[in-house]
Design a protein around this motif. Sequence first.
Motif, PDB file in Angstrom:
ATOM      1  N   ALA A   1      -5.437  24.590  53.781  1.00  0.00           N
ATOM      2  CA  ALA A   1      -5.408  25.911  54.404  1.00  0.00           C
ATOM      3  C   ALA A   1      -3.958  26.321  54.643  1.00  0.00           C
ATOM      4  O   ALA A   1      -3.161  25.535  55.159  1.00  0.00           O
ATOM      5  CB  ALA A   1      -6.179  25.882  55.715  1.00  0.00           C
TER       6      ALA A   1
ATOM      7  N   PHE B   1      -8.251  28.471  61.002  1.00  0.00           N
ATOM      8  CA  PHE B   1      -8.845  27.140  61.143  1.00  0.00           C
ATOM      9  C   PHE B   1      -8.394  26.475  62.440  1.00  0.00           C
ATOM     10  O   PHE B   1      -9.164  25.735  63.067  1.00  0.00           O
ATOM     11  CB  PHE B   1      -8.497  26.263  59.941  1.00  0.00           C
ATOM     12  CG  PHE B   1      -9.503  26.328  58.828  1.00  0.00           C
ATOM     13  CD1 PHE B   1     -10.717  25.677  58.945  1.00  0.00           C
ATOM     14  CD2 PHE B   1      -9.250  27.062  57.678  1.00  0.00           C
ATOM     15  CE1 PHE B   1     -11.659  25.732  57.928  1.00  0.00           C
ATOM     16  CE2 PHE B   1     -10.184  27.133  56.649  1.00  0.00           C
ATOM     17  CZ  PHE B   1     -11.394  26.468  56.779  1.00  0.00           C
TER      18      PHE B   1
ATOM     19  N   THR C   1     -11.009  25.292  65.095  1.00  0.00           N
ATOM     20  CA  THR C   1     -11.012  23.877  65.468  1.00  0.00           C
ATOM     21  C   THR C   1     -10.964  23.715  66.984  1.00  0.00           C
ATOM     22  O   THR C   1     -11.686  22.888  67.556  1.00  0.00           O
ATOM     23  CB  THR C   1      -9.817  23.162  64.829  1.00  0.00           C
ATOM     24  OG1 THR C   1      -9.948  23.215  63.406  1.00  0.00           O
ATOM     25  CG2 THR C   1      -9.746  21.709  65.266  1.00  0.00           C
TER      26      THR C   1
ATOM     27  N   LEU D   1     -14.073  19.846  60.732  1.00  0.00           N
ATOM     28  CA  LEU D   1     -13.104  20.932  60.911  1.00  0.00           C
ATOM     29  C   LEU D   1     -11.737  20.388  61.314  1.00  0.00           C
ATOM     30  O   LEU D   1     -10.703  20.805  60.776  1.00  0.00           O
ATOM     31  CB  LEU D   1     -13.603  21.910  61.978  1.00  0.00           C
ATOM     32  CG  LEU D   1     -14.647  22.940  61.534  1.00  0.00           C
ATOM     33  CD1 LEU D   1     -15.200  23.687  62.741  1.00  0.00           C
ATOM     34  CD2 LEU D   1     -14.040  23.923  60.536  1.00  0.00           C
TER      35      LEU D   1
ATOM     36  N   THR E   1      -8.363  20.665  59.009  1.00  0.00           N
ATOM     37  CA  THR E   1      -7.201  21.378  59.554  1.00  0.00           C
ATOM     38  C   THR E   1      -6.001  20.446  59.672  1.00  0.00           C
ATOM     39  O   THR E   1      -4.875  20.816  59.304  1.00  0.00           O
ATOM     40  CB  THR E   1      -7.545  21.960  60.941  1.00  0.00           C
ATOM     41  OG1 THR E   1      -8.685  22.814  60.826  1.00  0.00           O
ATOM     42  CG2 THR E   1      -6.375  22.767  61.495  1.00  0.00           C
TER      43      THR E   1
END
Length: 328
Positions: free
Chosen positions: A30, A38, A42, A212, A216
Motif C-alpha cells: 500500500a 490502511f 488498522t 490488516l 499495513t
Amino acid sequence: MALARNFKFKFDRFTLILISVILLASFLPAQGQAETAFKWLTNAAIALLFFMHGAKLSRQEIVAGATHWRLHLVVFGCTFAFFPLLGLLLKPLIAPLVGNSLYLGILYMCALPATVQSAIAFTSLARGNIPAAICSAAASSLIGIFITPLLVLWLLGADGDQSAHTIEAIKKIVVQLLIPFIAGQIARHWIGGWVSRNKSWLKNVDQTSIVLVVYTAFSQAVNQGLWSQVPLQNLLGLVLVCCAILAIVLFAIWFAAKLLGFNLEDRITILFAGSKKSLATGVPMAQVLFTGGSIGIMLLPIMIFHQIQLMVCAVLAKRFAARPSDSE
C-alpha cells in the motif's frame, strides 16, 4: 479432541493466509493515500479487536481458576520473566545469527503474553487441568496489556531506540487497547450472551484485524526496503533460534514444575500455558508500540515462533493424550 484438531487446522490455514498477505505486501505494498487509509482502518480494527476481547472474557472463568495461585505464578513467571531474561542472556549467540534488527524482534516476542485459545485447546487434548488453563491464559492476556509495553520499553530501551517514547507509548496503549478492552468488559453485561452464541464466526474479527495489521506493517516495511535489510541467512537463523528458544523453555518449564511438586495434570497445564506467545496480541500491539518500517521486522519472530509452537505442542499434546487414564 475434536476441538483441538479443528483449532490446529484453522491456525495452519491462517498461517498460510498470513504468508500470502506478506507476499502480497512484498509485491503490491500500500502506498500514498492507500497506505494512509490502511493505517486508519488498522487502528479501528485494533480497537474493535480489544473491545471483543473484553466482551469475551468471562469473569466467572477467572474466579473459578484463580485459587490455584502457585500454578499461575509459575506460568506468569515463565511468560513475563524467564522468556525475557532468556532473550537477553542469549544475545551473544542470537544476534550474530539473525542480526540486530531481528534480535530486537525476538526480545519483543519474549515480552508478549501467552495465547488463550491454543493453551486451552492443547491442555484439553492432553487431559490437563482445564479450569486452571482457562484462568492462566485469560489472565496472561489481560495482564499483558499492562506488563508487555513496560517490558518492551525496558528490553528495547536497553538495546536500541526502536520503541516509541515512553509517555507516547503508554498513551497509545491506553487509547487503542485498554479503553476498548474496558468498554468491552462493560458491554459484556448486555452483549455477553450474544458473544457466547457467536464465538465461531466472531473469530473472523480477530483474524481480519491481524491480517490488516500484517499487510499495513509489511507494506510500510517493504516501502522502506525490508527485504534488502534482512538477508536470507538471517531468516534461516531466525527459524533455528525460535526452535532453540522453544526447546529450552519447554524443558525448563517441565522440570521446574516437577521439582515444585505439581501433579501431572498441573504440569501439563503449566507446560502449554507457559510456553506460548500470542500472535493475536503481538501483532496489534506492535502497531501501537513501533513506527514505520520497524513494525514488519518486529513481527517476523513471533509469526515464525507461533507456527513452530503449534506444531511442537500438537505432537506433545497427542503423546500426553495417549497415556493410560490412571497415569500419575
